[in-house]
Scaffold this active site. Structure first.
Site, PDB file in Angstrom:
ATOM      1  N   HIS A 103     -38.094  14.231 -34.449  1.00 46.62           N
ATOM      2  CA  HIS A 103     -38.833  15.377 -34.344  1.00 46.62           C
ATOM      3  C   HIS A 103     -40.067  15.372 -35.389  1.00 46.62           C
ATOM      4  CE1 HIS A 103     -36.211  17.023 -37.379  1.00 46.62           C
ATOM      5  NE2 HIS A 103     -37.162  17.678 -37.508  1.00 46.62           N
ATOM      6  N   ARG A 273     -36.761  23.512 -47.799  1.00 40.09           N
ATOM      7  CA  ARG A 273     -38.072  23.023 -47.254  1.00 40.09           C
ATOM      8  C   ARG A 273     -39.286  24.137 -47.238  1.00 40.09           C
ATOM      9  NH1 ARG A 273     -38.180  21.899 -40.873  1.00 40.09           N
ATOM     10  NH2 ARG A 273     -39.486  23.731 -40.774  1.00 40.09           N
TER      11      ARG A 273
END
Ligand code: OGA
Ligand code: MN
Length: 287
Positions: A103, A273
Site C-alpha cells: 500500500h 510514524r
C-alpha cells in the site's frame, strides 16, 4: 554542512550519514534533505534515538502533520504519532498485521500524504522487514500499450474494503458510525505526475485501490492485479532490515510499502510514524 547520501539497495534508496536528527536543522540542511528525498524517494537514517518531541519536530520540517481515521492508533500524548506495536505501547492498543499488504499510506483520502517518517524503537532480531517498491521504475517499465491504457485512467480508492477484511478476520474492532461516514470513494489518477520531481509514477495499491473508473468489474480487477504484480517485481523492491532507532522516510506519491511477518510471540516490534500532509494531485492532462 553537506549531507552525505549513499545509494543502497537497487535504485531508489539513499542512506544519509553524518547528521543528528534530534537537533533543530537549519534551512540549508532541510533543503538538502528535501533534495535527497526527491532524488531517492526513500531515505534511511541510522542511530537516531529520537524522543517523541524530536520525531515530531524533525517531521515538521517537511510540512504539516496529519493523524489517522483510526484514532485508537494515535499516541494520546502526541496524536501526530501513530503507533504500530504488537505489544501496545504508550496507551495504544496492540496492532496486529499493521500495513502487512502492499500500500501507500492513506490514499483513501482526497489528498493523500506527501510522505511518512517511521522510527523503529524496538525491532525483532529477525523478520519484520519493511518492503518498499519504486513506483517510478514500475511505471517506466510498463510496455507502451499498457502505458497508453493507464496514462489517463482514474482509480477509485476507499478504506472500507481493507478495514472490513481486517475486522472480519477479528483483527480490527467494528467500525464506528463516524468512520463509516468518513470512508467514501475518492478518485486519483492511476499515473501521477509527481509535483516535485515532475516524473510519472504508477499510483494504485492493493491496500486501498478498489477499481479503475469506467471499466467493468472483471476488467478492472484483472488490470489492477496485473499492475500490482508488475509493481513489486524484485527489480523494483528494497527490503529494509530494521535496526533499533532507524528512521526511514518515504515519499508516499512514488513508492508503496508492505510490512512482513516476524515471530510476534517472542519479539516486540514497536514503530512510531508521523505522516506529512500532501497537496492535491494534478491529473495528467493538466500537467
Ligand atoms: C506504516 C507501515 C509497515 C511496517 O508505518 O505506514 O505500513 O513494516 N509500516 O511497520
Ligand atoms: Mn503504511
Amino acid at each position: 554542512m553537506t549531507l552525505s547520501v549513499t545509494r543502497i539497495g537497487k535504485t531508489f534508496v539513499g542512506e544519509v550519514a553524518g547528521i543528528d536528527l534530534s537537533k533543530p536543522l537549519d534551512a540549508d540542511t532541510v533543503q538538502q534533505i528535501k533534495q535527497a528525498w526527491w532524488d531517492h524517494s526513500i531515505l534511511v537514517f541510522r542511530d537516531q534515538d529520537l524522543t517523541q518531541e524530536q520525531h515530531v519536530a524533525f517531521s515538521q520540517n517537511f510540512g504539516e502533520l496529519q493523524g489517522h481515521t483510526v484514532k485508537d492508533w494515535l499516541l494520546p500524548t502526541h496524536p501526530e504519532i501513530l503507533v504500530l506495536s504488537n505489544r501496545g505501547r504508550g496507551g495504544v492498543k496492540p496492532l496486529e498485521n499493521g500495513g502487512a499488504y502492499w500500500h501507500s499510506d492513506i490514499t483513501y483520502e482526497a489528498v493523500p500524504p506527501m510522505g511518512s517518517i517511521l522510527h523503529g524503537l524496538t525491532v525483532p532480531p529477525e523478520g519484520g522487514d519493511t518492503l518498499y517498491a519504486d513506483m517510478y521504475a514500475a511505471y517506466e517499465a510498463l510496455d507502451d500499450q499498457t502505458k497508453a491504457l493507464v496514462d489517463d485512467a482514474v482509480a477509485i480508492h476507499n478504506y472500507k474494503h481493507r478495514y472490513m477484511l481486517m475486522a472480519e478476520g477479528g483483527k480490527r474492532p467494528d467500525p464506528t458510525e463516524q468512520q463509516l461516514a468518513e470512508w467514501v470513494d475518492v478518485e486519483h489518477p492511476v499515473v501521477l505526475r509527481h509535483p516535485d520531481s515532475g516524473r510519472k509514477a504508477l499510483f494504485v495499491n492493493e491496500g486501498f485501490t478498489v477499481s479503475i473508473k469506467g471499466l467493468g468489474k472483471d476488467e478492472s480487477n484483472a488490470l489492477l492485479a496485473r499492475l500490482y504484480e508488475h509493481s513489486v517485481r524484485p527489480d523494483f523492491v528494497y527490503a529494509h532490515a530494521w535496526r533499533p532507532h532507524d528512521i526511514v522516510m518515504w515519499d508516499n506519491r512514488c513508492t508503496m510499502h508492505s510490512a512482513t511477518p516476524y515471530d510476534a510471540e517472542s519479539y516486540e516490534r514497536t514503530m512510531h510514524r508521523t505522516t506529512i500532509k500532501g497537496t492535491p494531485f494534478q491529473h495528467q492532462a493538466a500537467a
